[in-house]
Design an enzyme around this catalytic site. Structure first.
Site, PDB file in Angstrom:
ATOM      1  N   ASN A 180      12.470  19.330  40.040  1.00 20.31           N
ATOM      2  CA  ASN A 180      12.543  19.324  38.460  1.00 20.31           C
ATOM      3  C   ASN A 180      13.769  20.194  37.985  1.00 20.31           C
ATOM      4  O   ASN A 180      14.012  20.015  36.842  1.00 20.31           O
ATOM      5  CB  ASN A 180      11.272  20.102  38.036  1.00 20.31           C
ATOM      6  CG  ASN A 180       9.992  19.209  38.202  1.00 20.31           C
ATOM      7  OD1 ASN A 180      10.086  17.935  38.185  1.00 20.31           O
ATOM      8  ND2 ASN A 180       8.881  19.824  38.270  1.00 20.31           N
ATOM      9  N   ASP A 237      15.844   2.094  32.641  1.00 18.92           N
ATOM     10  CA  ASP A 237      15.216   2.681  31.447  1.00 18.92           C
ATOM     11  C   ASP A 237      16.179   2.834  30.586  1.00 18.92           C
ATOM     12  O   ASP A 237      16.378   2.666  29.216  1.00 18.92           O
ATOM     13  CB  ASP A 237      14.426   3.596  31.600  1.00 18.92           C
ATOM     14  CG  ASP A 237      13.244   3.394  32.486  1.00 18.92           C
ATOM     15  OD1 ASP A 237      12.410   2.148  32.332  1.00 18.92           O
ATOM     16  OD2 ASP A 237      12.794   4.099  33.482  1.00 18.92           O
ATOM     17  N   GLY A 248      21.904   5.089  35.649  1.00 17.92           N
ATOM     18  CA  GLY A 248      22.061   4.078  36.357  1.00 17.92           C
ATOM     19  C   GLY A 248      20.741   3.241  36.714  1.00 17.92           C
ATOM     20  O   GLY A 248      20.920   2.246  37.354  1.00 17.92           O
ATOM     21  N   GLY A 249      19.824   3.845  36.204  1.00 19.31           N
ATOM     22  CA  GLY A 249      18.496   2.892  36.211  1.00 19.31           C
ATOM     23  C   GLY A 249      18.125   1.923  34.855  1.00 19.31           C
ATOM     24  O   GLY A 249      18.969   1.772  33.960  1.00 19.31           O
ATOM     25  N   CYS A 255      -5.305  -3.073   2.276  1.00 21.10           N
ATOM     26  CA  CYS A 255      -5.179  -3.024   3.865  1.00 21.10           C
ATOM     27  C   CYS A 255      -6.499  -3.410   4.452  1.00 21.10           C
ATOM     28  O   CYS A 255      -7.038  -4.411   4.540  1.00 21.10           O
ATOM     29  CB  CYS A 255      -4.265  -1.911   4.435  1.00 21.10           C
ATOM     30  SG  CYS A 255      -3.396  -2.047   5.940  1.00 21.10           S
ATOM     31  N   LYS A 268      -9.262   1.697  -2.396  1.00 23.44           N
ATOM     32  CA  LYS A 268      -9.645   1.306  -1.018  1.00 23.44           C
ATOM     33  C   LYS A 268     -10.896   1.615  -0.624  1.00 23.44           C
ATOM     34  O   LYS A 268     -11.400   2.647  -0.851  1.00 23.44           O
ATOM     35  CB  LYS A 268      -8.546   1.678   0.283  1.00 23.44           C
ATOM     36  CG  LYS A 268      -8.533   0.964   1.330  1.00 23.44           C
ATOM     37  CD  LYS A 268      -7.500   1.581   2.177  1.00 23.44           C
ATOM     38  CE  LYS A 268      -7.142   1.154   3.599  1.00 23.44           C
ATOM     39  NZ  LYS A 268      -6.029   1.638   4.251  1.00 23.44           N
ATOM     40  N   SER A 300       0.804  -1.901   7.349  1.00 25.20           N
ATOM     41  CA  SER A 300       0.338  -2.104   8.691  1.00 25.20           C
ATOM     42  C   SER A 300       1.320  -2.001   9.714  1.00 25.20           C
ATOM     43  O   SER A 300       2.385  -2.771   9.637  1.00 25.20           O
ATOM     44  CB  SER A 300      -0.104  -3.721   8.372  1.00 25.20           C
ATOM     45  OG  SER A 300      -0.546  -4.320   9.754  1.00 25.20           O
ATOM     46  N   GLU A 338       0.810  -1.061   0.169  1.00 29.18           N
ATOM     47  CA  GLU A 338       0.068  -0.053  -0.154  1.00 29.18           C
ATOM     48  C   GLU A 338       0.821   1.351  -0.143  1.00 29.18           C
ATOM     49  O   GLU A 338       1.894   1.193   0.714  1.00 29.18           O
ATOM     50  CB  GLU A 338      -0.859  -0.025   1.341  1.00 29.18           C
ATOM     51  CG  GLU A 338      -1.690   1.141   1.415  1.00 29.18           C
ATOM     52  CD  GLU A 338      -2.632   1.156   2.665  1.00 29.18           C
ATOM     53  OE1 GLU A 338      -2.241   0.308   3.620  1.00 29.18           O
ATOM     54  OE2 GLU A 338      -3.763   1.674   2.819  1.00 29.18           O
TER      55      GLU A 338
END
Lengths: 557, 557
Positions: A382, A305, A302-303, A148, A112, A184, A41
């Site tokens: 913050n 994530d 150090g984490g 699709c 489509k 897709s 597509e």
């Protein structure tokens, strides 16, 4: 009949590049005496050019490219997805179409019919839906060509029930096989769901199904490929690997209804491995397609994530293209630096250290005239991620390394993150992974993929903490991540009510508190980084929630 | 027949608050022996709840509210816009509808037919379109009831040509008057265009038109009200003031086709005055409807943009709710501080000063090990606005003042702004005003609205500069703003091609350079602040451009 599924990776708007790729693929198919070559597509313009489709000059460029591609066709019939003009005086300007070309001529055009308008899709914004269903005759056979969504007709779709079933219409019109051109995007459930749907179609209509999907990432959406051929007995005859540009060849004998493969179908990877592949492709394509840089910088805390993001980046780009920076403050644990260094060493990347203690002190002194009679709080917390964001962006600006965002979906959901601080970056790598999925992938990397602790085990063991005040732990203000994630997933992805979630055994007050957080934090996500989507409902362009709204207010008290 | 148009200000999702407002308005109308009371489109849930509409629990809450409102109706017939369920087994879950209720019963339900899918609208994502057109009988007369887009049928609409004309269908069905319930957002051209369209309908069909619009702002969209009644001779019989909750009463005698006003129609303001009103309402409603705070903080640079934002904020919220902070760096001109202080004095707001020279030096020292062999450039420039952003956000977090973003549309278009620096804030006040419009409004404020130089004249006179390096001026790298804005407007709003723009007398190379900048800076705007929309095409949710795309690449060389 020799059929080739061309699982290609177009770039949005790059009509010259995409048509060069298509032309080369056509030339190869001619050499290999392919009868029918099928592209995905919107192969010509990429999926999806969004509001570029409102520009007449862009549409004209596409139409001209279509003509050039048709001119280019010889013995091999070429079926490709593109935009075609709507010549009617009413409706939208164009269709989302498939063109069949051979011998320099258009043999057929199909438009489509089902234009999705949920999640990341808003196709009725751009395309006119078609409501004619005619098979295309090819070498004496009737082909049912769909684009699709047409083939997905009411297969676990959210929010809409279509009253038209294009596949059925084509079968009723005599189709001997169903062809589907797709763009897709991958989600964690998609490969399994897709195969299930395609097998159901083959069974339901007793015909073979030829499915060709785009591969490649465009901003948030990672098309995974997974092109496949299924015969009328539901056998998967051929299946392309995920996340690779490739071609799949089969021989179809329509008279005897036999399909022969030339290679065995690709072996399916486990979901977590697929997701790891998706994220790598997402990052690589973002850099290649924007042509901004080959290199990235990651803030290492150090984490878990940032550790996971660093691993993905190194696998995707190579260690020489990844730089880590660790920036301890006075509230950072010792492991913040040493664990980051150990990780960097395991990965073979450099890890710079910039201590932000003094500059944090300087900020608090500058603000002292205003803050002197107040208590330490969010404002002070913050400042630290914002100093880090400023340093990382300075490094990024100076050396043209894109900053990778390292936030996860659980944090982003409840706003446990700082705007202009840890919410900074060019691309969010794991913003669609819940914290529990972050752990799942990290463990799989250590235990299976590397069969070695590439991520230092102490990073997996330590209790999650933002380290923005003394002895802080995420669980000070949040439930355990397993509980949090279950509630978040029910609310965000299943969109079920509080009662339904409570019936699963969670405390109603906790559910309300979490849902309120999710709704109240929409203003932060409005300014969020583009996120590589790997779930059915990611934060980003597929989830349009009002920033200003008071529905949750009803249950806030 | 006594008819009242109720120009109300609902909040998205606040079903309790909105229905209380509607019930009070019904009670007042009963007291005043009104025959027919008309509310705007989606009065019950606000316009538009976006993906909240995908949550079954939200829809159920709306349906229950509908029932309560119907129960509430007595002698006065009440026509109100709301969501109603689609009972069919196919299609989307619900309609965008108008319910006519009297004596505790539903008298009629009408569903919107034309669901816009351009700019900020994606209504086919949520609502099933209707294709039945029946007049509603009321006191022996045939009313043609339409919802918003239904009456706009092909009146200068972008990108789509509808093949159904609801108004015409209703007239053919015998409608003696057309009623329209709207939630139509303000743009600079809208009030004039709206009146023109409504007059054209009255003329075309020779019937009176009763138009009821929402007033009030929800995140980016500012509905302006402007409800009006036009008789079959195109006379504007009544017209409500913009940006105010109000009611308009008329007497309609259908037999003689005479409409009498109870008050003269509101006098129209000039576009620049309207825009000033729109921005004030946008800010006030954002704060009131999110209930986060009454107070705002503005970074004052000594330039025209922040000066204008401060004036709007003071007019909208009162001087006691606005704080200015000026943050000179070593590159700041003297006027940066003194002009800000003079402005603050004129406005009666406090102006804090935080000198960022030392902390900037601290940042450069921290980065020295990496930057030592490099030249001063964008990295160093961007550190300064990011320090300012961090200080402003710290102040904002500490004292719960929302930070107002002060960037204009011209800067945002070409990326002449710093992510996480001057791009920070909770709401962008003038992000949909080109620089030339910023000057236009500032001059009008000084010369007309205040009839006094509320903005110090030297702020209007000084050449625009970011003051991030020595002796910097915007014109170092950009053309004069009049030229820049003309090119930007043609590209962004008219969406015309380079050739068309060049035909207007601009240098093709300059056009290409500017367009490339606009396209390349999509990644910055993806993370942008919500912008109060006042033009036909604002940056934000009404302009969905892909971040990763290479179309402009074709003309970049």
């Amino acid at each position: 009949m020799k059929i080739r599924l061309a699982q290609i990776n177009p770039t949005i708007g790059d009509l010259q590049g995409n048509s060069a790729l298509i032309e080369q693929t056509i030339a190869d198919a001619e050499n290999d005496t392919i009868d029918l070559l099928i592209f995905p597509e919107l192969a010509v313009c990429g999926y999806i050019p969004l509001d570029l489709l409102e520009r007449p000059a862009f549409l004209d460029d596409i139409y001209q490219t279509n003509e050039e591609l048709v001119d280019h066709s010889r013995d091999t019939a070429v079926l490709f997805g593109t935009v075609t003009p709507n010549e009617s005086e009413t409706g939208r300007s164009c269709f989302n179409s498939a063109i069949l070309a051979r011998d320099g001529k258009v043999q057929a055009e199909v438009h489509k019919a089902l234009l999705p308008t949920y999640d990341v899709y808003n196709e009725l914004r751009y395309f006119e839906p078609d409501n004619t269903f005619e098979c295309v005759e090819f070498e004496g056979h009737q082909l049912g060509i769909t684009v699709c969504e047409d083939i997905w007709h009411n297969f676990e779709l959210p929010y809409i029930t279509y009253d038209i079933n294009p596949t059925k219409e084509l079968i009723n019109g005599g189709a001997e096989a169903i062809f589907n051109l797709s763009a897709s995007p991958y989600t964690r459930n998609k490969p399994a769901k897709r195969k299930q749907m395609l097998c159901q179609r083959a069974r339901e209509f007793n015909v073979p199904v030829f499915y060709v999907n785009q591969v490649g990432s465009n901003t948030e959406l990672i098309s995974d490929g997974d092109s496949m051929v299924i015969d009328h007995t539901e056998d998967v005859i051929a299946r392309a690997p995920l996340f690779e540009e490739t071609a799949v060849d089969v021989h179809w004998n329509p008279k005897e209804d036999v399909i022969e493969q030339t290679e065995p179908p690709a072996e399916g990877a486990k979901p977590i491995e697929q997701m790891f592949g998706a994220l790598q492709l997402g990052l690589r394509d973002y850099l290649e397609k924007t042509q901004i840089t080959d290199k990235v910088v990651v803030g290492l805390s150090g984490g878990i994530d940032s550790a996971l993001v660093a691993v993905i980046a190194v696998e995707a780009l190579g260690a020489e293209n990844v730089v880590g920076i660790t920036m301890p403050s006075k509230f950072s644990s010792e492991g913040s630096v040493t664990d980051s260094q150990e990780l960097a060493q395991n990965l073979g990347i450099s890890c710079h250290e910039i201590v932000i203690k003094d500059i944090y002190k300087e900020f608090t002194q500058l603000l002292h005239p205003f803050f002197e009679d107040t208590e330490f709080g969010t404002a002070e917390e913050n400042i630290q991620p914002r100093i880090r964001g400023t340093l990382l962006m300075a490094y990024s600006n100076k050396f043209r390394h894109m900053l990778l965002n390292t936030g996860n979906k659980s944090e982003l959901a409840i706003g446990y993150c700082t705007l202009y601080g840890d919410m900074s970056g060019g691309l969010s790598m794991i913003g669609d992974l819940y914290k529990s999925e972050v752990y799942e992938m990290a463990r799989w990397l250590n235990n299976v993929y590397f069969d070695d602790n590439i991520i230092p085990p102490q990073i997996l063991r330590k209790p999650p903490s933002a380290e923005l005040r003394p002895d802080q732990a995420d669980t000070d203000s949040l439930p355990e991540y397993d509980t949090l994630d279950a509630i978040l997933k029910a609310y965000i992805e299943e969109q079920v009510s509080i009662d339904v979630i409570a019936d699963r055994g969670y405390d109603p007050d906790l559910i309300k508190r979490i849902i309120s957080l999710v709704d109240n934090m929409e203003y932060k996500r409005f300014q969020g980084v583009p996120i590589l989507k790997v779930s059915d409902k990611a934060f980003g362009s597929g989830r349009n929630m009002p920033v200003v709204q008071q529905w949750s207010h009803n249950f806030r008290d």
